[in-house]
Write a protein that holds these residues in place. Sequence first.
Motif, mmCIF file in Angstrom:
data_model
loop_
_atom_site.group_PDB
_atom_site.id
_atom_site.type_symbol
_atom_site.label_atom_id
_atom_site.label_comp_id
_atom_site.label_asym_id
_atom_site.label_seq_id
_atom_site.Cartn_x
_atom_site.Cartn_y
_atom_site.Cartn_z
ATOM 1 N N LEU A 71 53.547 6.084 37.564
ATOM 2 C CA LEU A 71 52.485 5.651 38.474
ATOM 3 C C LEU A 71 52.824 4.309 39.116
ATOM 4 O O LEU A 71 52.516 4.065 40.286
ATOM 5 C CB LEU A 71 51.156 5.544 37.715
ATOM 6 N N ARG B 297 52.826 11.280 35.912
ATOM 7 C CA ARG B 297 51.641 10.448 35.725
ATOM 8 C C ARG B 297 51.738 9.538 34.511
ATOM 9 O O ARG B 297 50.735 9.020 34.036
ATOM 10 C CB ARG B 297 50.389 11.335 35.620
ATOM 11 N N ALA C 187 45.516 9.205 41.298
ATOM 12 C CA ALA C 187 45.887 9.661 39.955
ATOM 13 C C ALA C 187 45.333 8.708 38.920
ATOM 14 O O ALA C 187 45.559 7.490 39.002
ATOM 15 C CB ALA C 187 47.410 9.744 39.842
#
Length: 717
Positions: A128, A123, A83
């Motif tokens: 994260l 995200r 990501a």
Amino acid sequence: MKDLHEILAKSKNYGNLTLLEHTEHVTQAIEKFATEFAFDFNVDIARKGSILHDLGKAHPYFQRRMQEYNGVSLAESNEWDFAHRHEISSLAFLPLFPKDEWNTLIDLVIAHHKSIENDPSERGILDLKTNDRAWKEHHLKDWENWCEYGLQIVQKFGIAIRSISIEEATEALEYVESYCENKKYTWSPLRGLLKSADHFASAFMGKTKWKLKPLFKIPNLSHYHKPERQSSIYPLSQVSTDNPKKHTLVVAPTGAGKTDFLLRRCRKRVFYTLPFQASINAMYLRIQRDISPDNPDLDIRLLHATSKIVVKNRIDEQILQPLVGSSVKILTPHQLAAIVFGTSGFESVMLDIQETDIILDEIHTYSDYSQAMVLEIVKALLRLDCRIHIGTATMPTVLYKELLALLGGEESVYEVKLSDEILSTFNRHQIYKVADENEINSILETAFARNEKVLVIYNTIGEAQDAFQKFQEDFPHIEKMLIHSRFKRGDRVALEKRLTEEFNEKISPCLVVSTQVVEVSLDISFDRMITQAAPLDSLIQRFGRVNRKRNETTIGKYKPIHVITPGTSVLPYKMNIVKASFEQLPDNGELLEEHTLQAKIDSVYPVLDTKQIDVHLIFKANKYTIKELTNFRKAVLVEALEIESATCILESDRTKYETADWEERLYMEIPVNYKSVSRHKSKFEQLQIGMYPFVIPQREDQYQLLGLQLIEHDNFF
């Protein structure tokens, strides 16, 4: 190594724009916005934030996406399977800026696309950190190669550059992480500023500088002050608006000149709210007609799902609709609801409306959750130092007192009400109570024999559709139309136009069957109405569509209204309210006198009945309950307000919808309340594109006649 002009910010499908070009456009926008917004921004640091905000798009992960490159081997694909958020990579360039500016720059950049935590996509930077132990390494992958592009862009804007080691970049991201972990509960004007500029620049790209010029202009509203607009026919036109008190509360019947009065009270940019789609369409066209001659370059906007249809082929104007800086914006309160529920983009809305004039027209139409929302919006607008002007035809005294107290009481509020003598000139309706719907046909026969235009209003779409089919058979030679909310957005606009420009102007008998969509601000005047019983405030609004034209010859002339006795169901309303309302009405052709309405309304609504929405609010007990740089999901609005939150299309439109662009899809979509389809959603296919519409198996010819019917096999539900 690539040339800087090969580093893209937008893919070929979105303009093939280079990162340098996009950065230039955002910088142009942020300099304008930081200067024009009422908030006290440091323009120099805001400019630096715009230069910094997208440098992470030079990261090879992002550039591979721009080129739609997936790798030549499974190993290569796996290497890049992580990501990546470009705004995080952008902040690796923080060492180029003074340390005392870092916090401000982080606030501008880190959440301009995602919440820092609990983001739906998981995200955000703190998401994260939890989900990816190697998030820093991933965001700095190949740093030595791609950081050169970022340095070149920074240098293009006259900022001194130097090399940044991977260790320095890592430390910068660690600082960002620590700073975000310690965020307080409040809102971020800086996030709103950067998002506003980024959205504007992304919308107009190379036209950004030119499109910024007309923004933030205070409208010239002199049209509403012209002597020729003063007349005893419209009593509010003769009431001065020069009162020094900041806010306004005006209660006056339909046709008293309330719109002009509210606009004459405005001093700055204007946000004009009305409750229904049809009413804001009509108000947008009216204000454009009124003030455009005195404001040739003025930015007047309409904000809701069909705004792009109403403004038709003016593509630039369509794009502008949801963006900041308009001189006059016409919208529903649901478009302002972000400021109380904290949904995506709420900071930009707060900046846009700060210290402006807000008109909340027809405020009496809201009930339950919506009324609670409007009261919370008023509180939020006061925190943003707005001037608030509230107009209404009727209002329960308990609600009036609540609003008056919120606005600061008599010292802060210019209160305007008409005398009983003037109100008597607005008597225009003779009321007849009807035992049941079996009497409707005989009433219509009499009306058509007298060459009358008749409006018949039902409380639910299903009842309106059934009645219209029956009238088609019973009165085949009378021209008629059906209007309600479940038509395709493109067709709905056409129906509103047909109602106001064709049926409203007829001199021959005709019949319009409708739901509540005609209640507010549609400038139509019919000869007779038949309506199902409803809450009294709603009925008064409906009555305003009959004998509406006000001139020397119509004052003192009365037209008939027939109200059907409440049956076993009065959905979507509450039975006790509808029965109490019906009891307050006169009968046998007796005149409904305007000066008696306040007492009648207070009898129906002796207490303030609002649903609690506290659990959803971002400001409670004098403090914010949302963490800075985050926002709540849009579903909060759906849960709290039960608004038209789902979309349907016809089976016959499915193939076209699948291949259409976003604007063509808009014309095909039919907005509905999610609850209307949620109980049976397993029966309808839901597409995974566009607005995720439910596909309804209804024949096109049936739709053209009746609008959308939510049919399961052969039954209505």
